[in-house]
Write an enzyme that holds these catalytic residues in place. Structure first.
Site, PDB file in Angstrom:
ATOM      1  N   ASN C  45       0.814  -1.212   0.000  1.00 22.21           N
ATOM      2  CA  ASN C  45       0.000   0.000   0.000  1.00 22.21           C
ATOM      3  C   ASN C  45       0.845   1.259   0.000  1.00 22.21           C
ATOM      4  O   ASN C  45       0.343   2.351  -0.264  1.00 22.21           O
ATOM      5  CB  ASN C  45      -0.930   0.015   1.217  1.00 22.21           C
ATOM      6  N   LYS C 151       4.136 -15.862   8.138  1.00 17.44           N
ATOM      7  CA  LYS C 151       3.807 -15.150   9.362  1.00 17.44           C
ATOM      8  C   LYS C 151       2.632 -14.199   9.220  1.00 17.44           C
ATOM      9  O   LYS C 151       2.347 -13.440  10.122  1.00 17.44           O
ATOM     10  CB  LYS C 151       5.039 -14.346   9.816  1.00 17.44           C
ATOM     11  N   GLY C 176      -3.585 -10.051   7.784  1.00 18.35           N
ATOM     12  CA  GLY C 176      -3.174  -9.069   6.789  1.00 18.35           C
ATOM     13  C   GLY C 176      -4.304  -8.574   5.915  1.00 18.35           C
ATOM     14  O   GLY C 176      -4.085  -7.806   4.997  1.00 18.35           O
TER      15      GLY C 176
END
Lengths: 280, 280, 280, 280
Positions: C45, C151, C176
C-alpha cells in the site's frame, strides 16, 4: 470417411422449450447445399449438456436423413463417466452417427490423472461401434489433453505443431476455433469444426481451400476478415450469439435453453454489424 | 427440519461396477447411530455426475428407510439445465428426499450471468416439492455464488461473514469444508456437511458442539487435529481417498467409478497414518 | 518488540509527483495518538514498487521521529533478488527501522521452488541487522508460502489454522486482510496489518480487543460493520481508494503515482457512503 | 533500424556474484559473427529484475562496442512506475542503446486499467530519446496488452493475427516465443526475439528465412525440430536452463543470481540430449 473439410457444430433448435425437429432438417439441408463436409450434432454448441438422453437420440435420428452418405454425421457423446460415454456412443451409432466426438470429462478433473484419461479414451474407442474423434476444448472443460492423445484444439500455434508431430500419420487434425484456423492449418490441420461455419459456410470452406493450396497471403487476409464475427458467435456472445447470427443469415437459430439466456437486442445489432463487415 | 447438525456426504458404493444397495444401508445405519443429523446422497462425493437417472432414484429409495423421520435425507439434484434440475428434484422428492441440494451449473459458466443463475435457482425453488438447499463449491463448479444467494461454502472466513450478513435470519448456513469448519462456525455457520464426517462422525459433532458452546480454545485444538485427515479425504486423495478412509474405519467404501481411479496402496498407508494421528 | 497490536500500512504521500515528507509526519502522529502499535512503511500500500531506493530511505528517516520507542517502525524491504533484499534491509535498519517486512519475490515465481524461497528468506534473516517479518500476500505476489515459513496472510480460515499450528510458539501471526481479520483472530492471529486501520484506527483496535477477550458476538458484529469499507479501500478501489478514504477522514492521502490512476469522483462518493455506514 | 531479423535476449553473465563484463563481450561477438540482427540486453532472460541500476548501465556500456552500427542494440527498461521507466530509458540511451524495450508493469496489475497502461506507454514513448519497442510477455507479467498497443507476443496464432491487423503498417511484429515462431511468422511477424537464438542462432535465422520465402513445409519441419530444445531453455528449465545450454554450445552462460537456482545435473543432461536431437 472424409474429414478434410469444414463441419458446423449444430446448435440445437428449440420451439417452446422442446426440440424443434423441423428446424434441424432445414439447417442441415442448407449446410449440405453450401458444401460443408457433414455436421457435428450434440457438441458444446449443441447445448448437449442441457439435453436428456432421449432428446439426444432424437437429434441424431432427425439429422441422419439430411446428411448424404459421402458426408459425415458426427455426434458428441462425451459424458463424465466412462460407462456413460460408452452407452452414449452405442446409442448415437444405432441412431445413425458415422462417428462420435468425445469431449474430456471435466467435473472431477483434479481426480483424473493423464493415465486415467488415456484409459477412458481407450475404453470408449474399444467399445464404440463407430470411429471416435478426440476432442480438446480447454476453455470449457478445463483439461488440456497431452499431445499424444489429442486430435483437435484451440488457437495456440505451438500446440498444433506439437499435435501434428505427435499423432500418427493417418490422423486428421481438425482446427476447432475459427480465430486460430489459418495458423492451425499452417501447422498441420487439414479440416475444421467451426461455429462460424453454421453462419458463413462458404467463407470457411474458402479459408481451408486457400490454406491447403499454399495461397498464404489470401488465406491470412480472409482469416482477418472472419475473426471478428467468429469471436462474436463464440467467446463474445456464446451460443445465444451463434443462434442469433444464424437467424440473421436465414437459418433457424432461436433461443438457447435456460440457464442460458436469450441474446440481448444490442448484442444482435453488434453481430449484424460484424456479419456485414465480414461479407462486404 | 433440523439442519443444525453435521451431515455426511455419502459416497456411492459400487459392487462390480453396479450400485451396492446393501452397503448404502449399512453405512447410513452406522452414521445414524453415531448421531449425525441425517445424510446427503448424490452430492459431489456421491459421484453424482457419474450416475444415470435410474441409479440416482434407487439411491434415494435405498437410503430412505434408514434415515429416521427426525433426521434429514438430502439429495443432490443439480443438473446443467434448469429443466433437468427441476425434473431431478421432483424425482428425488417422490423417492423420499426431505430436501434437495442444488449445485451451481458449471459447464457453460461463462454464459450464465448472475441474474441467470438467480433465475435458475428461483425456478428450481418454485417447482421443487421439497425445500431447496443452495450449494456453493467453487473448486468443483468454478462458480462462486454472490452473497445474496448462497447457503454453504469454502474455507474463506470473510466469505462466511458476508453470507451470514446477507441471508435472511431463518437461513441456516452449513460449513462445507472441514478445514474451514471452525472459522466458519465462528462466522455464523450452525451446521456442516463434511466429507470427514463419513469417517469420524463423533469428532465432527464434537467440533460443532464446542464451537456453538463458545468453547473456542477446545474447538480450535480439535480443528487442528481434524484438518490433516480431512484434507486427505478431499483435496488430497479425492473420493477414492474418502472411500479408502471409510474402509479403514469399518464402513463400506470400495472403489470409485471410472474415469476416477482406485486408491494407490501408499495413499492408503498415508491416510491410515493421518487417521491414527487424529484419533489418538 | 510488541507486535500484538494493529499496524497501518502507510500509503506514501506525494506532492507534485515527489515525496511529501510533511504529510508522512502528520499521518503518523495521528495514528500514534489513536493508539496503533506502530506503522508499516514501504509496503504494497506504500507503493514501494514505484519508489526508488533514495526515496525509500527518506521515507524511513521521515517516519522515525514520529514513532515512539515503545511502538514499532516496520519497513518493507522485499526485492526480487536476494542480494537486493539484503541491501535494502541494511539501508532500512540504518535509517531507523525496528524491523523489516519481506514480501515474496514474484517476477520469476515459476523459477523459484520452495527450497529456493526458504534459502532466500534464510539469507535475508541471517544478514538483516533487525528482525525480519515474513509476509504473505498471494493476490499481489502470486506465491503462497508454505506453512512452515509464513507469518501473515489472507482471509482463509483454514490457512490461518495451518500457520498457527506450524510456526514456533514465539511467532506472532498478524492478520493481513481486514475482511478476514476476525476469523483470523479466532484461528490464532494476535495482531493485524490492515489498510483500513489508516482510516479507522479505533475500530480496528476495538476488533482486536474484542476478539482477544473472547467477546465473539461483538467482534463478529464489528467485523460485519467494517468489511464493506475495508474492501473498498483494498480490492475495491485499490491504493487510490485508500488514499481517498484517508482524505475523507482528515488524513493526508492524495493521488498515487502513475501508472496508478487517481480516484474517480463516483468512487469517492461510494467510499464516503461506506465510511459513513461503518461509523454511524 | 532493421528489426527484420532474429535477436538473442542476452542472459546476464555473473562471476562470483558480480557482473562478468568480459563474458558479455565474448557472447555478443559470437552472435554477431553468426549473423543475428543485434542483441537484446536487460530483458526477462537477462535477469533484469535482479539487477540494480548501476549494473544495468554497465551492461549496456559493455555491449555497445560489440554491436556493429548496422545491427541493433536493444535494452529492456521497463519498471513498475512510469517515472522509473522514463529514467531507465534515458540512462540506457545515454549508455548507447539504439532502442528500448518496455515490458508491462505488473506488480499492481489489478489497479492499472487499459487506459492507464496506454498512458504509461505513451508517456515513455514521448520521453524516450530512442525508439520504444512494446513488449508482451503474458506468462511473466500477467497482463496481456490489447491489440492496438502491442508489438510482440506469445504462441497464440489468433493473437498474432489480431496484432497484425491492429498495428500501423510501419510496425514490425517480432515473435517472442520460439515454439510459436513459425505460426507467428505465418500470421505476420517479420522478426523474432528468441531465447534459443542465444544457443542456436543459425537455425533461428534459417527458420525466419524459410518462412519469409514462403517455403512453408521446410519451415514447419524446422520448427518441429527446434521446439523441444526451445521449450527446455524457457518454460522447461528457465534462465538456468538457457545458461546451461549456452555453456554446452560454447558460449559463456554460468549460474543465475539467487533466488534463482543453478541448473541440476540431470537437467543439463536433458538439455544436452535435446540440443543434440535438434542439431543432428
Amino acid at each position: 470417411m472424409n474429414l478434410r473439410s469444414v463441419f458446423p457444430p449444430m446448435p440445437t433448435p428449440f420451439a417452446g422449450g422442446d426440440l424443434d425437429v423441423s428446424a434441424i432438417a432445414t439447417n442441415i439441408e442448407r449446410w449440405m447445399i453450401a458444401g460443408l463436409g457433414g455436421v457435428v450434432v450434440l457438441g458444446t454448441n449443441g447445448e448437449a449438456a442441457l439435453l436428456d438422453d432421449e432428446e439426444s437420440d432424437r437429434i441424431v435420428q432427425a439429422a441422419r436423413p439430411h446428411v448424404p452418405r459421402d458426408r459425415v454425421l458426427i455426434a458428441g457423446v462425451g459424458r463424465e463417466s466412462t460407462r456413460g460415454t460408452i452407452a452414449a456412443a452405442a446409442r448415437a451409432a444405432s441412431a445413425g452417427a458415422d462417428a462420435v466426438l468425445v469431449r474430456t470429462p471435466s467435473f472431477y478433473r483434479g481426480q483424473v490423472p493423464p493415465a486415467a484419461l488415456a484409459a477412458h479414451y481407450t475404453a470408449v474407442a474399444d467399445a464404440s461401434p463407430v470411429p471416435v474423434l478426440l476432442y480438446n476444448y480447454p476453455a470449457f472443460t478445463g483439461v488440456t489433453l497431452s499431445a499424444d492423445l489429442i486430435k483437435e484444439t484451440s488457437t495456440d500455434g505451438a500446440q498444433f505443431i506439437d499435435m501434428a508431430a505427435a499423432v500418427p500419420e493417418r490422423f486428421t487434425i481438425l482446427a476447432g476455433s475459427a480465430p486460430g484456423a489459418y495458423t492451425g492449418m499452417c501447422a498441420g490441420a487439414r479440416g475444421a469444426i467451426l461455429a462460424i461455419a453454421c453462419v458463413l459456410p462458404g467463407l470457411c470452406l474458402q479459408l481451408l481451400a486457400l490454406a491447403c493450396a499454399g495461397r498464404h497471403a489470401e488465406a491470412l487476409a480472409l482469416q482477418q476478415r472472419l475473426t471478428p464475427v467468429a469471436r462474436a458467435v463464440t467467446t463474445g456472445f456464446g451460443i445465444a450469439g451463434l443462434k442469433g447470427a444464424m437467424d440473421l443469415a436465414g437459418y433457424r437459430g432461436g433461443d438457447p435453453r435456460p440457464p442460458l439466456t436469450p441474446l440481448a437486442p444490442d448484442a444482435l445489432d453488434n453481430i449484424r454489424t460484424l456479419l456485414h463487415a465480414a461479407t462486404h
